[in-house]
Design a protein around this motif. Structure first.
Motif, PDB file in Angstrom:
ATOM      1  N   ILE A 223       1.222  -0.986  -0.491  1.00 39.30           N
ATOM      2  CA  ILE A 223       0.076   0.274  -0.082  1.00 39.30           C
ATOM      3  C   ILE A 223       1.202   1.278   0.294  1.00 39.30           C
ATOM      4  N   GLY A 224       0.618   2.152  -0.664  1.00 36.73           N
ATOM      5  CA  GLY A 224       1.343   3.068  -1.083  1.00 36.73           C
ATOM      6  C   GLY A 224       2.892   2.703  -0.892  1.00 36.73           C
ATOM      7  N   SER A 225       3.409   3.616  -0.388  1.00 33.61           N
ATOM      8  CA  SER A 225       5.149   3.927  -0.281  1.00 33.61           C
ATOM      9  C   SER A 225       5.407   3.184   0.420  1.00 33.61           C
ATOM     10  N   HIS A 226       4.805   2.866   1.847  1.00 31.11           N
ATOM     11  CA  HIS A 226       5.696   2.171   3.396  1.00 31.11           C
ATOM     12  C   HIS A 226       4.827   1.249   3.750  1.00 31.11           C
ATOM     13  N   SER A 227       3.605   1.172   3.809  1.00 33.05           N
ATOM     14  CA  SER A 227       1.935  -0.136   4.509  1.00 33.05           C
ATOM     15  C   SER A 227       1.676  -1.422   3.443  1.00 33.05           C
ATOM     16  N   GLY A 228       1.365  -2.163   3.857  1.00 34.01           N
ATOM     17  CA  GLY A 228       1.305  -3.064   3.405  1.00 34.01           C
ATOM     18  C   GLY A 228       0.394  -4.398   3.996  1.00 34.01           C
ATOM     19  N   VAL A 229      -0.375  -5.471   3.821  1.00 32.79           N
ATOM     20  CA  VAL A 229      -1.693  -6.027   4.586  1.00 32.79           C
ATOM     21  C   VAL A 229      -1.441  -7.580   3.661  1.00 32.79           C
ATOM     22  N   LYS A 230      -1.228  -8.158   4.950  1.00 31.02           N
ATOM     23  CA  LYS A 230      -1.073  -9.780   4.015  1.00 31.02           C
ATOM     24  C   LYS A 230      -2.375 -10.307   4.524  1.00 31.02           C
TER      25      LYS A 230
ATOM     26  N   THR B 248       0.437  -3.770   8.619  1.00 29.88           N
ATOM     27  CA  THR B 248       1.236  -2.750   9.481  1.00 29.88           C
ATOM     28  C   THR B 248       1.432  -1.350   8.244  1.00 29.88           C
ATOM     29  N   PRO B 249       1.231  -0.105   9.224  1.00 29.46           N
ATOM     30  CA  PRO B 249       2.045   0.846   8.475  1.00 29.46           C
ATOM     31  C   PRO B 249       3.133   1.779   7.652  1.00 29.46           C
ATOM     32  N   SER B 250       3.840   0.831   8.535  1.00 25.85           N
ATOM     33  CA  SER B 250       5.496   0.958   8.225  1.00 25.85           C
ATOM     34  C   SER B 250       5.947  -0.780   8.097  1.00 25.85           C
ATOM     35  N   LEU B 251       6.812  -1.222   7.310  1.00 23.54           N
ATOM     36  CA  LEU B 251       7.479  -2.069   6.542  1.00 23.54           C
ATOM     37  C   LEU B 251       8.804  -1.689   6.781  1.00 23.54           C
ATOM     38  N   ALA B 252       9.255  -0.874   7.960  1.00 24.03           N
ATOM     39  CA  ALA B 252      10.416  -0.282   8.334  1.00 24.03           C
ATOM     40  C   ALA B 252      10.616  -0.896  10.126  1.00 24.03           C
ATOM     41  N   CYS B 253      11.705  -1.443   9.944  1.00 24.27           N
ATOM     42  CA  CYS B 253      12.045  -1.852  11.620  1.00 24.27           C
ATOM     43  C   CYS B 253      13.967  -1.928  12.095  1.00 24.27           C
ATOM     44  N   ALA B 254      13.514  -1.396  13.555  1.00 27.80           N
ATOM     45  CA  ALA B 254      14.980  -1.385  14.233  1.00 27.80           C
ATOM     46  C   ALA B 254      15.450  -2.590  14.596  1.00 27.80           C
TER      47      ALA B 254
ATOM     48  N   TRP C  33      11.145   8.546   5.294  1.00 33.38           N
ATOM     49  CA  TRP C  33      10.922   8.235   4.443  1.00 33.38           C
ATOM     50  C   TRP C  33      10.118   9.098   3.937  1.00 33.38           C
ATOM     51  N   LYS C  34       9.179   9.521   2.413  1.00 30.98           N
ATOM     52  CA  LYS C  34       8.261   9.786   2.291  1.00 30.98           C
ATOM     53  C   LYS C  34       6.671   9.697   3.130  1.00 30.98           C
ATOM     54  N   MET C  35       6.122  10.494   3.623  1.00 26.77           N
ATOM     55  CA  MET C  35       4.924   9.507   4.332  1.00 26.77           C
ATOM     56  C   MET C  35       3.755   9.830   3.303  1.00 26.77           C
ATOM     57  N   ASP C  36       2.332   8.219   3.791  1.00 23.70           N
ATOM     58  CA  ASP C  36       1.885   8.422   2.691  1.00 23.70           C
ATOM     59  C   ASP C  36       0.342   9.291   4.248  1.00 23.70           C
ATOM     60  N   GLN C  37      -0.272   9.548   4.014  1.00 26.81           N
ATOM     61  CA  GLN C  37      -1.692   9.670   4.738  1.00 26.81           C
ATOM     62  C   GLN C  37      -2.241   8.743   5.141  1.00 26.81           C
ATOM     63  N   PRO C  38      -2.561   8.696   6.899  1.00 27.91           N
ATOM     64  CA  PRO C  38      -3.357   7.533   7.473  1.00 27.91           C
ATOM     65  C   PRO C  38      -5.304   6.939   6.655  1.00 27.91           C
ATOM     66  N   GLU C  39      -5.614   8.330   6.176  1.00 28.20           N
ATOM     67  CA  GLU C  39      -6.897   7.378   5.384  1.00 28.20           C
ATOM     68  C   GLU C  39      -6.775   6.378   4.219  1.00 28.20           C
ATOM     69  N   MET C  40      -5.716   6.510   3.765  1.00 22.48           N
ATOM     70  CA  MET C  40      -4.740   6.179   2.576  1.00 22.48           C
ATOM     71  C   MET C  40      -5.173   5.143   2.927  1.00 22.48           C
ATOM     72  N   ILE C  41      -4.170   4.625   3.632  1.00 22.52           N
ATOM     73  CA  ILE C  41      -3.393   3.697   4.342  1.00 22.52           C
ATOM     74  C   ILE C  41      -4.701   2.356   4.704  1.00 22.52           C
TER      75      ILE C  41
ATOM     76  N   LYS D 159      -7.982   2.901   4.258  1.00 24.57           N
ATOM     77  CA  LYS D 159      -8.822   2.604   3.089  1.00 24.57           C
ATOM     78  C   LYS D 159      -8.307   1.692   1.984  1.00 24.57           C
ATOM     79  N   GLU D 160      -7.365   1.458   1.765  1.00 23.64           N
ATOM     80  CA  GLU D 160      -6.421   0.472   0.483  1.00 23.64           C
ATOM     81  C   GLU D 160      -6.059  -0.567   1.806  1.00 23.64           C
ATOM     82  N   ALA D 161      -5.817  -0.459   2.529  1.00 22.48           N
ATOM     83  CA  ALA D 161      -5.313  -1.748   3.480  1.00 22.48           C
ATOM     84  C   ALA D 161      -7.157  -2.799   3.467  1.00 22.48           C
ATOM     85  N   ILE D 162      -8.719  -2.358   3.455  1.00 24.30           N
ATOM     86  CA  ILE D 162      -9.160  -2.735   3.917  1.00 24.30           C
ATOM     87  C   ILE D 162      -9.536  -3.494   2.387  1.00 24.30           C
TER      88      ILE D 162
END
Length: 700
Positions: free
Chosen positions: A340-347, A379-385, A405-413, A415-418
């Motif tokens: 989803i976008g540039s930094h999120s995902g769903v599975k 997850t809204p962030s695929l990155a980890c520490a 990184w550049k950030m996507d808006q939570p509404e978009m994340i 909506k597309e996750a669902i």
């Protein structure tokens, strides 16, 4: 009469036989040789007679450069023909093939892949002596037909799932016949190639290389009688999306290709690289060296750019870079992520699939009463520490200590996750075993597990994202790796907040989690202290790794007193397959009995806690604070409707009206309790035992 003469007369025939024994042996040898020759001639005549009786289609199949029956003896008890068809062509071929098999006096079964459950039945072919033939057509954009869609999806996921392994189908014999239109060269017979590759990756043995039947559309030259052109033939099942030419197909064109025995060069980007084992002419060596030097210079320049812009997370134009690079997108997509976008995902979680089919839910269902088929893992962030040794994703996700990184808006994340989650659920419509009522419920997300991969709390708009979840009446289960204490303190109420406590000492935490922060231990302790200040439900999540952290009981007890969590989940580590980034092996996975023993010893050191629940299938137990024990009953489950009411009141009051974990607890059913005969399995569902127990796969 002289007795010696009588003896001589009686023995004279024996002496004669002995003297002439050579001729007797020779006679026997000649007789046996003649008998063998006669048998050979008879068998050869029978074989020729049998071959002459084969239909022409069978002769073409058997003499097309592949394994022939007369070249290799294959013991077959029967043939199973599986087909996936959209317009009926594959079904027609299956019928023709079945008639041919019957003529060989072999039992045959024709199976529609739409009605076939590979999760239950495919493993049976390992021990059977059948040959499985798959006739699969390629449809729009290289996708399988609707009837074969679920089978192909299951096969693809299984071939890449470490729980199945490379020998899951060892012993199964198969052949693949692909149907397609060769006009669409970019994905001609793609489904057939993929099915062949996935079966091979799971250990099945190919008895015929993948055959492909193609049809090419071409215009009529006008040299034929109207309506009788031989090029007008029906049967292809591959269509270009939006094409209106769906009625007539033309000249049949059969092509053969090499079998797919693993990942192609395209998947690894190696198609332009010359093999080090190939032969090179001396006069070409200079060109090759120049090419290699050019590649090296380009790589060094790229590394310089990375070092210049890596710290700021910006590109040459000063803009923040996307977290998901093209290479990372390709790797994660192959693992089944919907990005989803540039930094999120769903599975889609495998427990979601399990509960859709009435085969039980995950440990969160047992411990807290979530409906697994209505849970969205994202997850809204695929990155980890951290770079944990037991990372499920083998460190394919990016790492970092801050958001750059550049950030996507939570509404978009959200909506597309669902939407992506619902699209994945839709793929289960019509799948054998899926319960209709649960399918309908699964389309309405009720829970969100922010634990897919990475560190969700790194996302700068995590509080806004949580607020959007709660506005949609979706509960939130957020997991953090205890490296961001400030973010934990600033976090708004969640349904349940987890902290991963993977070790109890500085040395073992560094060894297991491999954190990026230099002050990781202080951050870890501060995160636990921040957790103690939370009023809503909090959880320690302990992952046991045998020989690494199972002997630190006293240290774990001290950490419990530091964070004072409501619950402690103790789970044996899940082995995720071999990885060059980790030294973890199956030897580090504790048995369930060992996890139980660890928990029994731990609760003796923390007097305010007791063992509450167990989920044997996940190798997991729940330790709960005694405040959740009302009388003699445990109340570890969650009243989700009540939580939504409370969090809405919190938002309406601007955060002044707070609430605690006890305000939305619910009674735990008996079957979920530790010591119950169900061992954490919901009796409303049906326990599914794999038929080949030697190849059983553990869950996580």
């Amino acid at each position: 009469m002289d007795p010696s003469m009588d003896t001589w007369d009686l023995s004279s025939p024996l002496i004669s036989l002995w003297i002439n024994r050579f001729y007797i042996y020779l006679g026997f040898a000649v007789s046996i040789s003649l008998w063998i020759c006669v048998q050979i001639v008879i068998k050869k005549q029978d074989r020729n007679l049998q071959e002459n009786s084969f239909p022409k289609a069978t002769q073409d199949l058997m003499t097309n450069g592949f394994v022939s029956l007369h070249n290799k003896d294959i013991f077959v008890s029967g043939v199973k023909i599986f087909y996936g068809s959209q317009t009926g062509t594959a079904k027609g071929f299956a019928t023709v093939l079945a008639e041919t098999v019957v003529s060989l006096d072999l039992p045959v079964a024709i199976i529609n892949l739409k009605e076939y459950d590979p999760d239950d039945c495919l493993i049976e072919e390992v021990t059977g002596r059948n040959v499985c033939v798959f006739l699969v057509a390629t449809y729009t954009d290289g996708r399988p037909t609707e009837s074969a869609e679920w089978f192909c999806k299951w096969l693809e996921e299984a071939s890449r799932d470490f729980r199945f392994g490379k020998t899951y189908l060892k012993g199964m014999r198969y052949a693949v016949f692909g149907l397609g239109n060769s006009v669409y060269a970019s994905h001609f017979n793609k489904v057939g190639k993929n099915v062949d590759k996935w079966l091979w990756m799971l250990g099945a043995r190919r008895v015929l290389q993948a055959l492909q039947k193609g049809e090419r559309k071409k215009s009529c030259g006008g040299h034929c009688k109207k309506g009788k052109c031989e090029s007008h033939q029906h049967g292809s099942e591959e269509r270009e999306e939006g094409s209106e030419e769906q009625d007539e197909l033309h000249h049949r064109d059969t092509e053969e290709e090499e079998p797919c025995e693993g990942s192609s060069e395209e998947e690894f980007g190696g198609e332009d690289q010359q093999s080090i084992n190939s032969i090179v002419d001396v006069e070409d060596l200079g060109k090759i060296m120049d090419h290699m030097k050019k590649q090296k210079r380009e790589k060094e320049q790229q590394e310089e750019k990375t070092s210049l812009f890596g710290n700021t997370g910006r590109n040459e134009d000063g803009e923040r870079r996307a977290m998901i690079t093209p290479a990372l997108r390709e790797a994660l997509t192959k693992q089944g992520y919907q990005l989803i976008g540039s930094h999120s995902g769903v599975k889609l979680c495998r427990w979601t699939k399990s509960m859709l089919r009435g085969r039980g839910g995950c440990y969160k269902h047992t411990f807290y009463g979530i409906e697994s088929h209505r849970c969205m893992e994202t997850t809204p962030s695929l990155a980890c520490a951290n770079k944990c040794v037991f990372c499920w994703r083998h460190h394919t996700n990016p790492v970092g200590t801050e958001w750059r990184w550049k950030m996507d808006q939570p509404e978009m994340i959200l909506k597309e996750a669902i939407e992506n989650h619902q699209n994945m659920i839709k793929q289960f419509k019509g799948v054998p075993g899926v319960k209709a009522e649960r399918f309908e419920e699964g389309m309405m997300v009720k829970h969100c597990a922010l634990s897919l991969v990475g560190e969700p709390i790194m996302y700068p708009e995590i509080n806004s994202f949580l607020k959007l979840l709660h506005q949609r009446q979706i509960s939130s289960f957020l997991v953090t790796n205890a490296q961001f204490p400030a973010e934990i303190r600033n976090l708004k109420p969640v349904t349940q907040l987890y902290v991963s406590v993977d070790a109890s000492t500085k040395e073992s935490l560094k060894k297991i989690d491999r954190p990026l922060f230099k002050d990781f231990w202080q951050r870890f302790l501060d995160s636990l202290k921040a957790l103690a200040a939370k009023q809503q439900r909090t959880v320690y999540r302990l992952t046991l790794v045998k020989a690494w952290n199972v002997d630190e009981l006293q240290a774990y007890a001290q950490l419990v007193s530091l964070g004072n969590p409501d619950f402690i989940e103790v789970k044996g580590v899940t082995y995720c397959g071999e990885s060059s980034a980790s030294s973890l092996t199956m030897a580090h996975v504790p048995w369930h009995e060992e996890v139980v023993q660890f928990v029994l010893e731990l609760v003796d050191l923390i007097p305010d806690y007791e063992i509450a629940c167990e989920h044997e299938h996940s190798n997991c137990l729940l330790i709960a604070h005694k405040k959740f024990k009302v009388g003699s009953e445990w109340w570890t489950w969650i009243d989700y409707n009540r939580f939504q009411e409370l969090v809405q009141e919190y938002e309406d009051s601007g955060g002044s009206k707070t609430f605690s974990a006890k305000d939305y607890m619910a009674r735990t059913p008996h079957w979920a309790l530790f010591g119950a005969s169900e061992r954490g399995f919901d009796p409303k569902d049906t326990r599914h035992q794999r038929k080949n127990k030697s190849k059983a796969i553990s869950g996580c």
